[in-house]
Every structure is written in structure tokens, then in C-alpha cells.
Design a protein around this motif. Structure first.
Motif, PDB file in Angstrom:
ATOM      1  N   GLU A 280       0.837  -1.297  -0.023  1.00  8.85           N
ATOM      2  CA  GLU A 280       0.124   0.077  -0.031  1.00  8.85           C
ATOM      3  C   GLU A 280       0.858   1.180   0.082  1.00  8.85           C
ATOM      4  O   GLU A 280       0.424   2.320  -0.546  1.00  8.85           O
ATOM      5  CB  GLU A 280      -1.022   0.037   1.268  1.00  8.85           C
ATOM      6  N   CYS A 281       2.160   1.448   0.572  1.00 11.66           N
ATOM      7  CA  CYS A 281       2.849   2.468   0.679  1.00 11.66           C
ATOM      8  C   CYS A 281       3.448   2.863  -0.607  1.00 11.66           C
ATOM      9  O   CYS A 281       4.059   3.952  -0.690  1.00 11.66           O
ATOM     10  CB  CYS A 281       3.694   2.322   1.765  1.00 11.66           C
ATOM     11  N   THR A 282       3.501   1.926  -1.520  1.00 17.46           N
ATOM     12  CA  THR A 282       4.067   2.391  -2.954  1.00 17.46           C
ATOM     13  C   THR A 282       3.620   3.848  -3.272  1.00 17.46           C
ATOM     14  O   THR A 282       4.440   4.492  -4.036  1.00 17.46           O
ATOM     15  CB  THR A 282       4.143   1.301  -4.110  1.00 17.46           C
ATOM     16  N   ARG A 283       2.156   3.936  -2.903  1.00 17.98           N
ATOM     17  CA  ARG A 283       1.603   5.244  -3.489  1.00 17.98           C
ATOM     18  C   ARG A 283       1.998   6.462  -2.838  1.00 17.98           C
ATOM     19  O   ARG A 283       1.644   7.737  -3.023  1.00 17.98           O
ATOM     20  CB  ARG A 283       0.006   5.089  -3.710  1.00 17.98           C
ATOM     21  N   LEU A 284       2.753   6.320  -1.580  1.00 14.46           N
ATOM     22  CA  LEU A 284       2.878   7.261  -0.850  1.00 14.46           C
ATOM     23  C   LEU A 284       4.190   8.569  -1.132  1.00 14.46           C
ATOM     24  O   LEU A 284       4.318   9.524  -1.060  1.00 14.46           O
ATOM     25  CB  LEU A 284       3.421   7.091   0.483  1.00 14.46           C
ATOM     26  N   THR A 285       5.161   7.892  -1.980  1.00 11.52           N
ATOM     27  CA  THR A 285       6.088   8.496  -2.365  1.00 11.52           C
ATOM     28  C   THR A 285       6.335   8.695  -3.982  1.00 11.52           C
ATOM     29  O   THR A 285       7.387   8.687  -4.596  1.00 11.52           O
ATOM     30  CB  THR A 285       7.577   7.631  -2.230  1.00 11.52           C
ATOM     31  N   THR A 286       5.074   9.016  -4.332  1.00 11.87           N
ATOM     32  CA  THR A 286       5.241   9.179  -6.271  1.00 11.87           C
ATOM     33  C   THR A 286       5.690  10.511  -6.565  1.00 11.87           C
ATOM     34  O   THR A 286       5.837  10.850  -7.647  1.00 11.87           O
ATOM     35  CB  THR A 286       3.914   8.858  -6.524  1.00 11.87           C
ATOM     36  N   GLY A 287       5.893  11.584  -5.511  1.00  8.99           N
ATOM     37  CA  GLY A 287       6.100  12.810  -5.751  1.00  8.99           C
ATOM     38  C   GLY A 287       6.927  13.576  -4.432  1.00  8.99           C
ATOM     39  O   GLY A 287       7.039  12.747  -3.754  1.00  8.99           O
ATOM     40  N   PRO A 288       7.389  14.828  -4.943  1.00  7.13           N
ATOM     41  CA  PRO A 288       8.213  15.274  -3.704  1.00  7.13           C
ATOM     42  C   PRO A 288       7.385  15.817  -2.451  1.00  7.13           C
ATOM     43  O   PRO A 288       7.724  16.118  -1.420  1.00  7.13           O
ATOM     44  CB  PRO A 288       8.522  16.655  -4.186  1.00  7.13           C
ATOM     45  N   ALA A 289       5.962  15.954  -2.495  1.00  7.74           N
ATOM     46  CA  ALA A 289       5.065  16.462  -1.429  1.00  7.74           C
ATOM     47  C   ALA A 289       4.074  15.153  -1.067  1.00  7.74           C
ATOM     48  O   ALA A 289       3.797  14.289  -1.733  1.00  7.74           O
ATOM     49  CB  ALA A 289       3.963  17.489  -1.901  1.00  7.74           C
ATOM     50  N   LEU A 290       4.160  14.972   0.328  1.00  7.21           N
ATOM     51  CA  LEU A 290       3.328  13.842   1.075  1.00  7.21           C
ATOM     52  C   LEU A 290       2.299  14.554   1.551  1.00  7.21           C
ATOM     53  O   LEU A 290       2.442  14.855   2.918  1.00  7.21           O
ATOM     54  CB  LEU A 290       4.331  13.057   1.770  1.00  7.21           C
ATOM     55  N   PRO A 291       0.979  15.096   1.192  1.00  3.47           N
ATOM     56  CA  PRO A 291      -0.168  15.447   2.158  1.00  3.47           C
ATOM     57  C   PRO A 291      -0.583  14.556   2.773  1.00  3.47           C
ATOM     58  O   PRO A 291      -0.583  13.538   2.709  1.00  3.47           O
ATOM     59  CB  PRO A 291      -0.703  16.064   1.028  1.00  3.47           C
ATOM     60  N   PHE A 292      -1.394  15.029   4.064  1.00  2.00           N
ATOM     61  CA  PHE A 292      -1.726  14.218   4.873  1.00  2.00           C
ATOM     62  C   PHE A 292      -3.169  13.303   4.434  1.00  2.00           C
ATOM     63  O   PHE A 292      -3.070  12.102   4.712  1.00  2.00           O
ATOM     64  CB  PHE A 292      -2.366  15.079   6.265  1.00  2.00           C
ATOM     65  N   ALA A 293      -3.698  13.983   3.415  1.00  2.00           N
ATOM     66  CA  ALA A 293      -4.913  13.318   2.836  1.00  2.00           C
ATOM     67  C   ALA A 293      -4.489  12.032   2.396  1.00  2.00           C
ATOM     68  O   ALA A 293      -5.054  11.045   2.259  1.00  2.00           O
ATOM     69  CB  ALA A 293      -5.506  14.112   1.961  1.00  2.00           C
ATOM     70  N   ARG A 294      -3.273  12.009   1.482  1.00  2.00           N
ATOM     71  CA  ARG A 294      -2.925  10.851   0.814  1.00  2.00           C
ATOM     72  C   ARG A 294      -2.346   9.745   1.802  1.00  2.00           C
ATOM     73  O   ARG A 294      -2.568   8.601   1.759  1.00  2.00           O
ATOM     74  CB  ARG A 294      -1.508  11.051  -0.117  1.00  2.00           C
ATOM     75  N   LEU A 295      -1.784  10.132   2.940  1.00  2.00           N
ATOM     76  CA  LEU A 295      -1.160   9.126   3.954  1.00  2.00           C
ATOM     77  C   LEU A 295      -2.554   8.637   4.744  1.00  2.00           C
ATOM     78  O   LEU A 295      -2.642   7.410   4.894  1.00  2.00           O
ATOM     79  CB  LEU A 295      -0.652   9.974   4.918  1.00  2.00           C
TER      80      LEU A 295
END
Ligand code: HEM
Length: 399
Positions: A116-131
Motif C-alpha cells: 500500500e505504501c508504494t503510492r505514498l512516495t510518488t512525488g516530492p510532496a506527501l500531504p496528510f490526505a494521501r497518508l
């Protein structure tokens, strides 16, 4: 949370508790509240005693807590006492395995988290909603299995019930809409339970024999609530690592990077500073004495653990991020710090929750550094009393 932070609520409640402790020389203070008298414990010796007393005497189903939780988990272990509570707790212990070093399904759960975590690091920003979305999918797969991975509707009902539960203390029971949502969620959970794979929490619950009124499937409402909290815990931990590059470098420098033992300590430190349960509230089920003073059954007892475990008089550098303290032997059971509580009421999901939060952090840090974040934290000053997780924005950079 944002409003309370802006109004400085955390600062003045800490100041009030400190003033009460100074004025009464650390003795328990009896306050009158809307739900009756409440004994507030501010001295470490009393807190130790609080954890040591049996839950049959010092029960968890305090009036205000039950009013809130009965909207979302009326058959949960926290909403019950006496024999029924013991049976529900036994079922939770069977499913969550708090006495084992690692949860029996932890290999399966680690695989779920990595996928599931592969989608967390797709760009330089990690907003809370995605987490948060990612953690909700992890929760569904851990509790229900892959069959429930995409069931966002069930999650929406459960989250709506939690919001309604927040009004539980001022309303009389759930609204008709709340009752309908609870019924719909329960029906859906029973459908999943029939086919739940053995390693999932529902699968383990179905394999445990118990009386009907224990409501094995009904315990899942709390498992969802607790596992969802991982998103906020991870966001705060990573934000503090952004403000402490040396700590982050040490995590990355380990031979088996990222160093999960160090990361686990960072998660615990973030829970000490920003506990999921900042107030431990109980109710006396029998007439009893405390420091020689008699109190009748029905008196509430409060340990403001969020205040105490941050207080520099008790915990050196209380408002600073110092994860190394959790690497010292015995800290997990130190009564001055209790992000999972202690004694008979200690969280049975402590190992599972810690593993999940540590693994999500580890997945983010496997190929990335957290280079910044908002709100910006000053590592040399006491940390703010509140950190609204939904406002956290993290910035990542690939190695
Ligand atoms: C993720 C971090 C977690 C934290 C910080 C946490 C914290 C706590 C705390 C402080 C309590 C005691 C509450 C009180 O005395 O009022 C508690 C109880 C409980 N927690 Fe957790 N928890 C976590 C994760 C979990 C997980 C993952 C599960 C299950 C999937 C879980 C299930 C429970 C249950 C069933 C209780 C009630 C225990 C009882 O009444 O005997 N928790 N938790």
C-alpha cells in the motif's frame, strides 16, 4: 484541534494542572464535573497506584467516555464492565496477541503495508490526505482482508459515527441517522466475517470461541478506530524527523536501513508528545480509599497523562523530541510515560499499532529523506502542545 491550538487551550490546561499540583502539594484533587465528582491524580506515586488497581474496581467505562463510545462501538470492551468486560477483553487479547513479541500475522501485515505504501512516495510532496487514504486501506486489509480493501463506503460510515460520537457527552444517545449507519456497518462487517482470511483480525476473531453477547464482530469498530490513528502518528513522527536531521541520518546509516528499532523509538516519542489518549479516565465501581481518604463508588478518577508525560519536572526535556529515551531498558513500562496506558487496561493493540506505524514510516524512508514540512518545528524550542495532523504537509527527496 486547530481552534483549540489557536486559543492556546493546551498551554492553559497545563498551567492549570501545574498550579493545582503546586497548591495541593501533589495530593489528589477532587473536582466537580457535569458527570459527577472527579479525582485528578498528579503525583507519580498515585499514577503508579492507578495502573496497579484492578479494572473491576477502577473500571474503564467512565460515564462520559461511554456516552461517546456507545455511539460507535456500543458492544466494545471499553463500554462494558464486570464479567462481560473480562470476556470481551479476553477475545481482544486472543485476536491482538499483546503478550507475544510480535503479532502472529505480522509478516502478512508487513506485506500489506509495503504494497500500500508504494503510492505514498510518488512525488516530492506527501500531504496528510494521501497518508490517511493509504492507512485506511491498510486498516481494511488488516481487519477484513483483501475482500474489503476498496470498501470506502464502510469507512465513511465508521468515520461519520466517530464524528457523531464526539457529541455523545451532550446528546442523549445516537441520532436515528447514527443508528442506521451503525446497523449498516454491522451488517457489512458480518458479511466480511464469514469469509475473513485466517490472518486478518476478523479471521482471528471468528476462530475464537466466545459467548454471543461478547459480540466478536462488534469489536472490529474499535480496531478500525485504533488502526486509523496510525496516519496521524506517522505524520507527526515524520514531521519531527524533518526538524531533526541528525536523528534521521542515524536511521538511514544503519546496516539494515532504515533502522526500525530507532524508528520505533521515534514513534513512541511522538506518542509521548502527542498521545492518542491524553486523558486516562476511570470510574470507581466500589467504595474505596485513596491516600486514606474515602471515596464512594461512582467517583471518576482522571490521570492527565498527556500533561504528566510532557512535564519537565517528571520527564527530563519533557517538551523536546528525544527518542533515545525509549531505547533505555524498561522505558516501555515506565509509569511516568504511558502512551498505551499500563496495567490491566493497557492497550492490547500496542504491538500491532507500533508495528504498523513504524512500518509505514520505514516504507517512506526506504528510498527518501524527509527534507521539510509544515508547520515548521524549531528543534531548539519546546514543541507546541498540539499538532493538528490534518494540516501536516511533508516534503520528500529521493537519495
Ligand atoms: C496505534 C497506536 C495506539 C495507541 C497510542 C493506543 C492507545 C491506547 C490506550 C492509551 C488505551 C487505554 C485507554 C484508556 O485507558 O482509556 C487503549 C485501549 C485499547 N486499544 Fe489501543 N492504541 C493503539 C493501537 C491499537 C490497535 C492497533 C488496536 C487494535 C487493533 C487497539 C485496541 C485497543 C483496545 C481494544 C483497547 C481497550 C482495552 C481495554 O479496555 O481493556 N489499540 N489503546
Amino acid at each position: 484541534m486547530a481552534l483549540l491550538g489557536a486559543a492556546g487551550q493546551f498551554r492553559w490546561s497545563a498551567a492549570t494542572l501545574r498550579a493545582l499540583r503546586n497548591r495541593y502539594d501533589g495530593a489528589p484533587v477532587l473536582l466537580s464535573g457535569a458527570s459527577g465528582d472527579m479525582l485528578v491524580l498528579l503525583d507519580p506515586a498515585d499514577v503508579r497506584e492507578f495502573f496497579a488497581r484492578p479494572v473491576r474496581e477502577l473500571a474503564l467505562d467512565a460515564v462520559d467516555k461511554t456516552k461517546m463510545l456507545s455511539v460507535l462501538e456500543p458492544t466494545g470492551v471499553v463500554c462494558s464492565h464486570g464479567d462481560l468486560r473480562q470476556q470481551r477483553r479476553a477475545l481482544n487479547d486472543q485476536v491482538l496477541a499483546p503478550h507475544e513479541d510480535a503479532h502472529p500475522s505480522c509478516d502478512t501485515f508487513r506485506t500489506v503495508i509495503a504494497e500500500e505504501c508504494t503510492r505514498l512516495t510518488t512525488g516530492p510532496a506527501l500531504p496528510f490526505a494521501r497518508l490517511q487514504r493509504t492507512v485506511e486501506r491498510i486498516t481494511r486489509r488488516i481487519v477484513l482482508g483483501d475482500q474489503g480493501a476498496g470498501d470506502e463506503e464502510l469507512h465513511r460510515w465508521l468515520v461519520a459515527l466517530r464524528k457523531e460520537g464526539n457529541w455523545g457527552a451532550v446528546r442523549r444517545g445516537p441520532t436515528p441517522a447514527g443508528r442506521r449507519m451503525y446497523a449498516a456497518a454491522t451488517t457489512r462487517l458480518h458479511v466480511y466475517a464469514e469469509h475473513a482470511p485466517a490472518p486478518t483480525l476478523l479471521g482471528r476473531a471468528m476462530a475464537t470461541s466466545c459467548e454471543e453477547d461478547v459480540d466478536a464482530v462488534g469489536q472490529a469498530h474499535h480496531w478500525f478506530l485504533a488502526l486509523d490513528a496510525v496516519a496521524a502518528i506517522v505524520a507527526r513522527t515524520l514531521l519531527m524527523l524533518a526538524a531533526h536531521p541528525a536523528e534521521q541520518a542515524a536511521i538511514h546509516e544503519a546496516a539494515q536501513a532504515p533502522d526500525t528499532t530507532r524508528l520505533r523509538a521515534c514513534v513512541l516519542e511522538s506518542l509521548r508528545l502527542y498521545p492518542v489518549v491524553p486523558d486516562l479516565l476511570r470510574i470507581l465501581r466500589t467504595d474505596t480509599t485513596w491516600r486514606g481518604v474515602p471515596y464512594p463508588a461512582g467517583t471518576h478518577v482522571l490521570v492527565p497523562i498527556g500533561f504528566l508525560q510532557r512535564d519537565s519536572d517528571l520527564v527530563p526535556g519533557g517538551s523536546l523530541f528525544a527518542p533515545g529515551r525509549w531505547l533505555e531498558e524498561g522505558t516501555d513500562h515506565d509509569p511516568r510515560m504511558a502512551p498505551f496506558s499500563h496495567g490491566e487496561g493497557r492497550c492490547p493493540g500496542d504491538r500491532l499499532g507500533l508495528m504498523a506505524a513504524t512500518e509505514v514510516c520505514a516504507q517512506v524512508l526506504r528510498e527518501h529523506r524527509v527534507t521539510g514540512g509544515r508547520p515548521r518545528l524549531d528543534p531548539h524550542r519546546p514543541l507546541p502542545g498540539a499538532l493538528n495532523a490534518s494540516g501536516i504537509q511533508l516534503t520528500l527527496a529521493r537519495f
